[in-house]
Design a protein around this motif. Structure first.
Motif, short mmCIF file in Angstrom:
data_model
loop_
_atom_site.label_atom_id
_atom_site.label_comp_id
_atom_site.label_asym_id
_atom_site.label_seq_id
_atom_site.Cartn_x
_atom_site.Cartn_y
_atom_site.Cartn_z
N PHE A 216 0.95 -1.37 0.04
CA PHE A 216 -0.12 -0.47 0.08
C PHE A 216 0.43 1.49 -0.25
O PHE A 216 1.72 1.74 1.20
N ALA B 123 2.45 -4.56 3.77
CA ALA B 123 2.04 -5.10 4.45
C ALA B 123 2.27 -6.15 4.40
O ALA B 123 2.07 -7.78 5.16
N ASN C 279 -0.56 -5.93 15.80
CA ASN C 279 -1.10 -4.83 15.41
C ASN C 279 -0.49 -4.61 14.33
O ASN C 279 0.32 -3.59 14.60
N GLY D 82 0.18 -6.86 9.29
CA GLY D 82 -0.37 -7.69 8.32
C GLY D 82 -1.24 -8.88 7.74
O GLY D 82 -1.37 -9.47 6.91
N THR E 149 -4.31 -9.48 8.29
CA THR E 149 -5.82 -9.55 7.76
C THR E 149 -5.38 -9.44 5.88
O THR E 149 -5.62 -10.21 5.01
N GLN F 24 -12.68 -9.83 10.28
CA GLN F 24 -12.47 -9.13 11.68
C GLN F 24 -13.83 -7.94 11.42
O GLN F 24 -13.80 -7.88 13.07
N1 LIG Z 1 -6.79 -1.04 2.41
C1 LIG Z 1 -5.32 -0.52 2.93
N2 LIG Z 1 -5.30 0.88 2.06
C2 LIG Z 1 -3.86 0.97 2.98
N3 LIG Z 1 -3.01 0.60 4.39
C3 LIG Z 1 -3.25 -0.21 4.53
C4 LIG Z 1 -4.73 -1.39 3.97
N4 LIG Z 1 -5.28 -1.85 4.66
C5 LIG Z 1 -3.77 -2.72 5.77
N5 LIG Z 1 -2.69 -1.71 5.56
C6 LIG Z 1 -1.64 -1.62 6.32
O1 LIG Z 1 -1.39 -2.57 5.84
C7 LIG Z 1 -0.30 -3.12 7.58
C8 LIG Z 1 -1.27 -4.82 7.46
O2 LIG Z 1 -2.20 -4.12 7.99
P1 LIG Z 1 -3.17 -5.08 8.41
O3 LIG Z 1 -5.41 -4.72 8.86
O4 LIG Z 1 -3.11 -6.59 7.99
O5 LIG Z 1 -2.32 -6.19 10.50
P2 LIG Z 1 -2.85 -6.79 11.31
O6 LIG Z 1 -1.86 -7.58 10.96
O7 LIG Z 1 -4.83 -7.80 11.00
O8 LIG Z 1 -3.58 -6.26 12.66
P3 LIG Z 1 -4.38 -6.12 14.25
O9 LIG Z 1 -3.82 -7.47 14.70
O10 LIG Z 1 -4.89 -5.04 13.95
O11 LIG Z 1 -5.54 -6.30 12.89
C9 LIG Z 1 -1.03 -1.53 8.30
O12 LIG Z 1 0.39 -0.30 7.82
C10 LIG Z 1 -2.43 -1.35 7.84
O13 LIG Z 1 -2.32 0.50 7.90
#
Ligand SMILES: Nc1ncnc2c1ncn2[C@@H]1O[C@H](COP(=O)(O)OP(=O)(O)OP(=O)(O)O)[C@@H](O)[C@H]1O
Ligand SMILES: [Mg+2]
Length: 261
Positions: free
Chosen positions: A25, A30, A50, A53, A55, A93
């Motif tokens: 992104f 990510a 958090n 990556g 999700t 989620q």
């Molecule tokens: N659609 C998007 N546009 C821009 N950045 C994104 C997008 N989706 C996720 N990100 C970024 O990608 C990175 C990973 O996010 P992700 O949601 O995959 O993390 P996560 O491990 O699921 O976190 P959590 O435990 O908080 O759910 C983060 O920096 C997030 O801000």
């Protein structure tokens, strides 16, 4: 990758695989080059802080997001694939149910989307989430935990062989959480592959294998026991920090690399 991933089922086609998977992104990677081969009938836990990556990885694996580069496959089919969707269950989620529809209508809708009109299947998941008595209640009028339960039921109603659950038990009470895990275990015993993102360490211990995710990469993969042994600690959180090159206080450990696999 740890030897713990080598099992008898590896001779079969992986349920989930990824090759050099990347999702950027802008400047953020990510998902930053993930390779995976997940065997059928096992429960895999994605653990990571958090924003690590988890999700995004799930969304790439099921074809909801297109990778910047690399490839994901479910049961051998390159994703995204509309046809493969019927074989995938996904509990996102965030909220993904229709507030104006009743509990039963939500389930019937998700079942129909996947080509199922099996009333018995709807009754089975209603039993699982203990919302049979609320079947006619609009989803908007359920409590937060009840909505999570309904969301889980919507992901399972078509009996998919591969299931992705993104923090499924957040807001679910402890007793029901235990029941959920008993059900996940029964599904896996029947051959279902389950990938579950979680921050809850006692849930992590119920998984067959864990993948530690940090900054878009899988930094370690193995059973809870093998990861503990490799990190030299009984505590999974400390093990995660060790694989990240950090001590129990979160400060950098001299002499340890950031990769444990
Ligand atoms: N659609 C998007 N546009 C821009 N950045 C994104 C997008 N989706 C996720 N990100 C970024 O990608 C990175 C990973 O996010 P992700 O949601 O995959 O993390 P996560 O491990 O699921 O976190 P959590 O435990 O908080 O759910 C983060 O920096 C997030 O801000
Ligand atoms: Mg997430």
């Amino acid at each position: 990758m740890s030897s713990a991933t080598t099992t008898a089922s590896d001779t079969r086609q992986p349920a989930v695989s990824a090759r050099a998977l990347v999702k950027a992104f802008g400047l953020i990677r990510a998902v930053d080059g993930i390779d995976l081969s997940l065997a059928p009938g096992r429960i895999y836990g994605l653990l990571g802080p958090n924003g690590s990556g988890k999700t995004t990885l799930i969304r790439l694996l099921i074809g909801l997001a297109r990778p910047t580069s690399g490839e994901a496959r479910i049961l051998g089919t390159p994703m995204p694939s509309r046809a493969a969707l019927a074989r995938i269950g996904y509990m996102p989620q965030g909220e993904a149910i229709y507030p104006d529809l009743s509990v039963a209508e939500n389930l019937a809708f998700f079942a129909a989307l996947q080509g199922t009109r099996d009333g018995a299947a709807i009754e089975r998941v209603l039993d699982l989430i203990e919302l049979g008595g609320r079947r006619n209640t609009p989803a908007a009028n359920l409590s937060g935990g009840m909505r999570r339960r309904l969301s889980l039921a919507c992901a399972l109603v078509h009996q998919p062989p591969v299931v992705f659950l993104d923090e499924p038990t957040v807001g679910v009470d402890p007793a029901l959480r235990v029941q959920f895990w008993a059900h996940f275990r029964a599904l896996a015993a029947a051959g279902t592959t389950i990938v579950v993102a979680s921050h809850v360490m006692d849930e992590a211990d119920r998984c067959d294998e864990l993948l530690f995710v940090r900054a878009g990469q899988v930094i370690a993969h193995g059973t809870g026991a093998s990861l503990r042994a490799e990190a030299g600690t009984d505590d999974l959180e400390t093990a995660f920090l060790r694989f990240s090159g950090l001590g129990p206080d979160g400060q950098p450990l001299p002499g340890l690399t950031a990769s444990g696999s």
